[in-house]
Design a protein around this motif. Sequence first.
Motif, PDB file in Angstrom:
ATOM      1  N   GLU A  20       0.515  -1.608   0.301  1.00 23.12           N
ATOM      2  CA  GLU A  20      -0.111   0.044  -0.186  1.00 23.12           C
ATOM      3  C   GLU A  20       0.777   1.390   0.060  1.00 23.12           C
ATOM      4  O   GLU A  20       0.882   2.602  -0.714  1.00 23.12           O
ATOM      5  CB  GLU A  20      -0.546  -0.517   1.230  1.00 23.12           C
ATOM      6  CG  GLU A  20      -2.053  -0.911   1.139  1.00 23.12           C
ATOM      7  CD  GLU A  20      -2.919  -1.286   2.399  1.00 23.12           C
ATOM      8  OE1 GLU A  20      -2.467  -0.450   3.385  1.00 23.12           O
ATOM      9  OE2 GLU A  20      -3.801  -2.065   2.164  1.00 23.12           O
ATOM     10  N   GLY A  23       1.071   3.586  -2.974  1.00 24.82           N
ATOM     11  CA  GLY A  23       0.209   3.828  -3.337  1.00 24.82           C
ATOM     12  C   GLY A  23      -0.748   3.321  -5.010  1.00 24.82           C
ATOM     13  O   GLY A  23      -1.321   4.823  -5.990  1.00 24.82           O
ATOM     14  N   LEU A  24      -0.078   2.583  -5.538  1.00 31.32           N
ATOM     15  CA  LEU A  24      -1.006   1.689  -6.750  1.00 31.32           C
ATOM     16  C   LEU A  24      -2.231   1.330  -6.490  1.00 31.32           C
ATOM     17  O   LEU A  24      -1.727  -0.141  -4.974  1.00 31.32           O
ATOM     18  CB  LEU A  24       0.148   0.828  -7.336  1.00 31.32           C
ATOM     19  CG  LEU A  24       1.595   1.578  -7.736  1.00 31.32           C
ATOM     20  CD1 LEU A  24       2.663   1.227  -8.482  1.00 31.32           C
ATOM     21  CD2 LEU A  24       0.972   2.894  -8.924  1.00 31.32           C
ATOM     22  N   ASN A 184       9.977  -2.246  -6.795  1.00 28.90           N
ATOM     23  CA  ASN A 184       9.344  -0.485  -7.566  1.00 28.90           C
ATOM     24  C   ASN A 184      10.652  -0.221  -8.700  1.00 28.90           C
ATOM     25  O   ASN A 184      10.303   0.264  -9.519  1.00 28.90           O
ATOM     26  CB  ASN A 184      10.282   0.689  -6.139  1.00 28.90           C
ATOM     27  CG  ASN A 184       9.575   2.330  -7.154  1.00 28.90           C
ATOM     28  OD1 ASN A 184       9.022   2.545  -8.052  1.00 28.90           O
ATOM     29  ND2 ASN A 184      11.223   2.647  -7.084  1.00 28.90           N
ATOM     30  N   PRO A 194       5.087   4.177  -9.942  1.00 30.96           N
ATOM     31  CA  PRO A 194       4.675   5.183  -8.726  1.00 30.96           C
ATOM     32  C   PRO A 194       4.223   6.275  -8.792  1.00 30.96           C
ATOM     33  O   PRO A 194       3.586   6.862  -8.382  1.00 30.96           O
ATOM     34  CB  PRO A 194       5.045   4.109  -7.713  1.00 30.96           C
ATOM     35  CG  PRO A 194       5.242   2.970  -8.143  1.00 30.96           C
ATOM     36  CD  PRO A 194       6.895   3.491  -8.935  1.00 30.96           C
ATOM     37  N   GLU A 197       2.460   7.707 -11.694  1.00 30.69           N
ATOM     38  CA  GLU A 197       1.524   7.304 -11.578  1.00 30.69           C
ATOM     39  C   GLU A 197       0.146   8.485 -10.372  1.00 30.69           C
ATOM     40  O   GLU A 197      -0.842   8.376 -10.063  1.00 30.69           O
ATOM     41  CB  GLU A 197       0.872   5.966 -11.548  1.00 30.69           C
ATOM     42  CG  GLU A 197       0.946   4.856 -12.539  1.00 30.69           C
ATOM     43  CD  GLU A 197       1.190   3.665 -12.778  1.00 30.69           C
ATOM     44  OE1 GLU A 197       0.094   3.773 -11.822  1.00 30.69           O
ATOM     45  OE2 GLU A 197       1.650   2.917 -12.750  1.00 30.69           O
ATOM     46  N   ASN A 198       1.306   8.554  -8.924  1.00 30.87           N
ATOM     47  CA  ASN A 198       0.508   9.148  -8.192  1.00 30.87           C
ATOM     48  C   ASN A 198       0.481  10.780  -8.036  1.00 30.87           C
ATOM     49  O   ASN A 198       0.005  11.772  -6.978  1.00 30.87           O
ATOM     50  CB  ASN A 198       1.453   8.552  -6.620  1.00 30.87           C
ATOM     51  CG  ASN A 198       0.846   7.249  -5.758  1.00 30.87           C
ATOM     52  OD1 ASN A 198       0.058   6.588  -6.821  1.00 30.87           O
ATOM     53  ND2 ASN A 198       1.644   6.579  -5.554  1.00 30.87           N
ATOM     54  N   ARG A 199       1.130  11.093  -8.882  1.00 31.69           N
ATOM     55  CA  ARG A 199       1.163  12.613  -9.317  1.00 31.69           C
ATOM     56  C   ARG A 199      -0.370  13.376  -9.472  1.00 31.69           C
ATOM     57  O   ARG A 199      -1.722  12.782  -9.305  1.00 31.69           O
ATOM     58  CB  ARG A 199       1.572  13.528 -10.931  1.00 31.69           C
ATOM     59  CG  ARG A 199       3.484  13.203 -10.277  1.00 31.69           C
ATOM     60  CD  ARG A 199       3.502  13.957 -11.301  1.00 31.69           C
ATOM     61  NE  ARG A 199       3.239  12.562 -13.166  1.00 31.69           N
ATOM     62  CZ  ARG A 199       3.178  13.174 -13.778  1.00 31.69           C
ATOM     63  NH1 ARG A 199       4.340  14.014 -14.459  1.00 31.69           N
ATOM     64  NH2 ARG A 199       2.696  11.817 -15.138  1.00 31.69           N
ATOM     65  N   PRO A 200      -0.844  14.332  -8.323  1.00 30.00           N
ATOM     66  CA  PRO A 200      -1.621  14.870  -8.191  1.00 30.00           C
ATOM     67  C   PRO A 200      -2.105  15.922  -9.918  1.00 30.00           C
ATOM     68  O   PRO A 200      -1.104  16.491 -10.123  1.00 30.00           O
ATOM     69  CB  PRO A 200      -1.285  15.693  -7.154  1.00 30.00           C
ATOM     70  CG  PRO A 200      -0.230  16.680  -6.776  1.00 30.00           C
ATOM     71  CD  PRO A 200       0.583  14.960  -7.350  1.00 30.00           C
TER      72      PRO A 200
END
Length: 205
Positions: A20, A23-24, A184, A194, A197-200
């Motif tokens: 977790e 963040g994927l 990773n 990750p 992909e997790n960029r706001p």
Amino acid sequence: MTRKPLLLASSSPYRKTLLERLGLPFTCASPDIDESPEPDESGESLATRLAVNKARALADRFPGHWIIGSDQVACLPDGSVLSKPGGHEQAAHQLRQSSGRRVLFLTGLALLDADSGRLECLCEPYNVRFRELTDAEIEAYLQQEKPYDCAGSFKMEGLGITLFEALEGRDPNSLVGLPLIALNDMLRRWGRNPLLENRPEPEKT
């Protein structure tokens, strides 16, 4: 390369919590495999083989997924393997064996494309130097944490930290059960980063 949903081949709450952190999105499923070592099998070979077998065991049930498998074994300096103790008596025996010694933890990691069969795997080493433990300390620790499902008979993320003199390795997450640095690296090579992909989403002005 087409991105596929991730599946963690494990029912371990420890590995789930670790994954977790990337963040994927992912799902979990429990593989049903024989974890018995083969005759004269090394710890590194055993950890890697079990990680690969866990991933492969779910490939038919979960087509269209990238499957993450992981397994861990611990090795004493003489090469003997410490597996999951399964109960109090064996856990106490393992901790007495580890007391005052350096124990090598080997965590196998596999990433499998269920459709193509593409596979990447490795074994991540991590050394733990146990301090000299008294029988009273061992008993008190086991009564409090009951780490009977953990290779080496401790939970590093809990009171297990009180058993050690030093930790030596590149990724302490591997000691909990999932080498996140190596995973990773694998995911980035397969086209999933990750961080990106997790960029706001940028704020609209």
